[in-house]
Motif scaffolding. Sequence first.
Motif, PDB file in Angstrom:
ATOM      1  N   PRO A  30      52.877  -2.607  14.252  1.00 55.97           N
ATOM      2  CA  PRO A  30      53.093  -2.081  12.897  1.00 55.97           C
ATOM      3  C   PRO A  30      52.950  -3.177  11.841  1.00 55.97           C
ATOM      4  CG  PRO A  30      54.673  -1.130  14.397  1.00 55.97           C
ATOM      5  CD  PRO A  30      53.931  -2.174  15.185  1.00 55.97           C
ATOM      6  N   PRO A  31      52.317  -2.860  10.723  1.00 53.87           N
ATOM      7  CA  PRO A  31      51.938  -3.896   9.754  1.00 53.87           C
ATOM      8  C   PRO A  31      53.092  -4.353   8.873  1.00 53.87           C
ATOM      9  CG  PRO A  31      51.261  -1.749   8.963  1.00 53.87           C
ATOM     10  CD  PRO A  31      51.820  -1.538  10.347  1.00 53.87           C
ATOM     11  N   ALA A  32      52.890  -5.514   8.286  1.00 54.22           N
ATOM     12  CA  ALA A  32      53.799  -6.039   7.267  1.00 54.22           C
ATOM     13  C   ALA A  32      53.531  -5.338   5.940  1.00 54.22           C
ATOM     14  CB  ALA A  32      53.590  -7.547   7.119  1.00 54.22           C
ATOM     15  N   PRO A  33      54.484  -5.373   5.017  1.00 50.36           N
ATOM     16  CA  PRO A  33      54.234  -4.805   3.685  1.00 50.36           C
ATOM     17  C   PRO A  33      53.158  -5.546   2.911  1.00 50.36           C
ATOM     18  CG  PRO A  33      56.596  -5.071   4.079  1.00 50.36           C
ATOM     19  CD  PRO A  33      55.888  -5.780   5.193  1.00 50.36           C
ATOM     20  N   LEU A  34      52.962  -6.853   3.203  1.00 56.22           N
ATOM     21  CA  LEU A  34      52.005  -7.626   2.411  1.00 56.22           C
ATOM     22  C   LEU A  34      50.604  -7.035   2.512  1.00 56.22           C
ATOM     23  CD1 LEU A  34      49.800  -9.913   3.783  1.00 56.22           C
ATOM     24  CD2 LEU A  34      51.956 -10.711   4.732  1.00 56.22           C
ATOM     25  N   ASN A  35      49.949  -6.939   1.370  1.00 51.68           N
ATOM     26  CA  ASN A  35      48.613  -6.348   1.274  1.00 51.68           C
ATOM     27  C   ASN A  35      47.702  -7.351   0.574  1.00 51.68           C
ATOM     28  OD1 ASN A  35      46.381  -4.617   1.044  1.00 51.68           O
ATOM     29  ND2 ASN A  35      47.148  -3.694  -0.838  1.00 51.68           N
ATOM     30  N   ASN A  36      46.972  -8.120   1.357  1.00 48.77           N
ATOM     31  CA  ASN A  36      46.098  -9.163   0.819  1.00 48.77           C
ATOM     32  C   ASN A  36      44.755  -8.556   0.442  1.00 48.77           C
ATOM     33  OD1 ASN A  36      44.657 -11.409   0.148  1.00 48.77           O
ATOM     34  ND2 ASN A  36      44.827 -12.415   2.135  1.00 48.77           N
ATOM     35  N   THR A  37      44.741  -7.838  -0.662  1.00 54.22           N
ATOM     36  CA  THR A  37      43.514  -7.182  -1.098  1.00 54.22           C
ATOM     37  C   THR A  37      43.040  -7.799  -2.407  1.00 54.22           C
ATOM     38  OG1 THR A  37      42.464  -5.027  -1.438  1.00 54.22           O
ATOM     39  CG2 THR A  37      44.630  -5.346  -2.444  1.00 54.22           C
ATOM     40  N   PRO A  64      60.896  -7.611  13.156  1.00 49.18           N
ATOM     41  CA  PRO A  64      61.689  -8.048  11.993  1.00 49.18           C
ATOM     42  C   PRO A  64      60.975  -9.094  11.146  1.00 49.18           C
ATOM     43  CG  PRO A  64      62.572  -8.996  14.015  1.00 49.18           C
ATOM     44  CD  PRO A  64      61.530  -8.002  14.424  1.00 49.18           C
ATOM     45  N   ILE A  65      60.103  -9.875  11.745  1.00 48.77           N
ATOM     46  CA  ILE A  65      59.325 -10.853  10.988  1.00 48.77           C
ATOM     47  C   ILE A  65      58.364 -10.140  10.055  1.00 48.77           C
ATOM     48  CG2 ILE A  65      57.561 -12.657  11.182  1.00 48.77           C
ATOM     49  CD1 ILE A  65      58.904 -13.511  13.800  1.00 48.77           C
ATOM     50  N   SER A  66      57.614  -9.187  10.593  1.00 51.51           N
ATOM     51  CA  SER A  66      56.652  -8.436   9.772  1.00 51.51           C
ATOM     52  C   SER A  66      57.348  -7.731   8.616  1.00 51.51           C
ATOM     53  CB  SER A  66      55.911  -7.409  10.631  1.00 51.51           C
ATOM     54  OG  SER A  66      55.073  -8.043  11.575  1.00 51.51           O
ATOM     55  N   ALA A  67      58.521  -7.173   8.867  1.00 52.07           N
ATOM     56  CA  ALA A  67      59.216  -6.401   7.844  1.00 52.07           C
ATOM     57  C   ALA A  67      59.550  -7.232   6.611  1.00 52.07           C
ATOM     58  CB  ALA A  67      60.486  -5.792   8.431  1.00 52.07           C
ATOM     59  N   LYS A  68      59.707  -8.539   6.776  1.00 54.75           N
ATOM     60  CA  LYS A  68      60.092  -9.413   5.669  1.00 54.75           C
ATOM     61  C   LYS A  68      58.901  -9.995   4.910  1.00 54.75           C
ATOM     62  CE  LYS A  68      64.649 -10.784   7.369  1.00 54.75           C
ATOM     63  NZ  LYS A  68      65.387 -10.354   6.165  1.00 54.75           N
ATOM     64  N   LEU A  69      57.694  -9.791   5.403  1.00 48.13           N
ATOM     65  CA  LEU A  69      56.508 -10.409   4.782  1.00 48.13           C
ATOM     66  C   LEU A  69      55.934  -9.481   3.713  1.00 48.13           C
ATOM     67  CD1 LEU A  69      54.866 -11.978   7.949  1.00 48.13           C
ATOM     68  CD2 LEU A  69      55.882 -13.206   6.008  1.00 48.13           C
ATOM     69  N   THR A  70      56.468  -9.591   2.509  1.00 51.04           N
ATOM     70  CA  THR A  70      55.982  -8.831   1.362  1.00 51.04           C
ATOM     71  C   THR A  70      54.926  -9.637   0.615  1.00 51.04           C
ATOM     72  OG1 THR A  70      57.645  -9.778  -0.107  1.00 51.04           O
ATOM     73  CG2 THR A  70      58.249  -7.765   1.103  1.00 51.04           C
ATOM     74  N   ASP A  71      54.287  -9.014  -0.376  1.00 53.61           N
ATOM     75  CA  ASP A  71      53.325  -9.732  -1.219  1.00 53.61           C
ATOM     76  C   ASP A  71      53.983 -10.955  -1.859  1.00 53.61           C
ATOM     77  OD1 ASP A  71      51.447  -7.824  -0.622  1.00 53.61           O
ATOM     78  OD2 ASP A  71      51.207  -7.087  -2.671  1.00 53.61           O
ATOM     79  N   GLU A 125      65.192 -17.510   7.166  1.00 58.62           N
ATOM     80  CA  GLU A 125      65.450 -16.114   7.496  1.00 58.62           C
ATOM     81  C   GLU A 125      66.300 -15.959   8.758  1.00 58.62           C
ATOM     82  OE1 GLU A 125      64.850 -13.602   5.651  1.00 58.62           O
ATOM     83  OE2 GLU A 125      63.653 -14.623   4.120  1.00 58.62           O
ATOM     84  N   GLY A 126      66.659 -17.074   9.375  1.00 63.84           N
ATOM     85  CA  GLY A 126      67.543 -17.028  10.528  1.00 63.84           C
ATOM     86  C   GLY A 126      66.868 -16.739  11.847  1.00 63.84           C
ATOM     87  N   PHE A 127      65.532 -16.803  11.886  1.00 64.01           N
ATOM     88  CA  PHE A 127      64.833 -16.511  13.145  1.00 64.01           C
ATOM     89  C   PHE A 127      64.882 -17.689  14.106  1.00 64.01           C
ATOM     90  CE2 PHE A 127      62.501 -13.561  10.220  1.00 64.01           C
ATOM     91  CZ  PHE A 127      62.908 -12.394  10.835  1.00 64.01           C
ATOM     92  N   VAL A 128      64.822 -18.917  13.580  1.00 64.04           N
ATOM     93  CA  VAL A 128      64.850 -20.128  14.417  1.00 64.04           C
ATOM     94  C   VAL A 128      65.780 -21.142  13.763  1.00 64.04           C
ATOM     95  CG1 VAL A 128      62.470 -19.722  15.176  1.00 64.04           C
ATOM     96  CG2 VAL A 128      62.902 -21.278  13.250  1.00 64.04           C
ATOM     97  N   ARG A 129      66.024 -22.202  14.460  1.00 67.63           N
ATOM     98  CA  ARG A 129      66.777 -23.325  13.865  1.00 67.63           C
ATOM     99  C   ARG A 129      66.158 -24.652  14.328  1.00 67.63           C
ATOM    100  NH1 ARG A 129      70.312 -25.447  17.705  1.00 67.63           N
ATOM    101  NH2 ARG A 129      70.667 -24.102  19.526  1.00 67.63           N
TER     102      ARG A 129
END
Length: 318
Positions: free
Chosen positions: A138-145, A279-286, A314-318
Amino acid sequence: MRALVALLLVLVLAGCGLERAGSFVPPVEPAGIRPVASLEGTTVRVTSKEFTEQLVLGKIAVLALSAAGADVVDQTNVQGSVNARASLTRGDADLMWEYTGTGWITYLGRRRPIPDPWRQYVAVRDLDLRRNGIVWLPPAPLNNTYAVGVTKATAQRWGLRTISDIRKIPVRQRTFCVDHETFGRDDGFLGMLRAYGLRYGTDIPGQGVRRVSVGVLYDSVASDRCALGMVTTTDGRVEALDLTLLQDDKKFFPLYNASVTMRRELADAHPEIARIFAPISAKLTDKVMRDLNAQVDVDGDVPALVARDWLRAEGFVR
């Protein structure tokens, strides 16, 4: 200073023959991304294209999979969409971030984009899996158009809000900056003019169109050398130079939402990869992507460190 130190470290490593500069990846530890037992000992070859956004996304994938316990081979920084994609379909790479519009139009040869982002994703997901064995998460919200960018002063002067509003500008002042590749593309400059009923050479005077490199295009618009510019929505220079993007009111430009793609063999063997990236994809907005790109293109930071710092924040790694 941090970017300079990181760059010197990369150059030293490369000079010693220990590591290519393009494959520099800082160490990370699991945090929100937890170790996945079934990934231990699994080799995952991650590739990407060579431009800034792809390098950042590629490093995000490398670091996320490393934190989950996979043995990641960093094959990012491949020149051109076709070459990067070919490494995936040939089996030379296993995973990469791709764009729904690129998959639909460039790889699958469909001329008519689908204006709804989810329907566009589903269409490219189903056809690419059936035809090429490539799985799209499933895609991220970011739309590089593509977009038409102007300065805030230009927008205010002529009352510009949409691309259709270009007609409010006197014909002689309808000057455009366009990069060489985008100029003739069906989904680029000339295609956009046709969709909006603007004739090249009359409604948009040919002498007012400057074909320039991407490297100088944004500054040319910001400094009023062109009233309008063909830009991309997630480029970091949009916000750094305080440009305004005109609304694509005819919904001409295809959707280019970023999605993790991988070979079916890897997806079938390790369905847990989809859970890592969701969860990574969900946070990647424009806006998030513009900021990450700006850290590289404007601030001079290193893509791998930009990716690591974002994953940490974002708390994914440290």
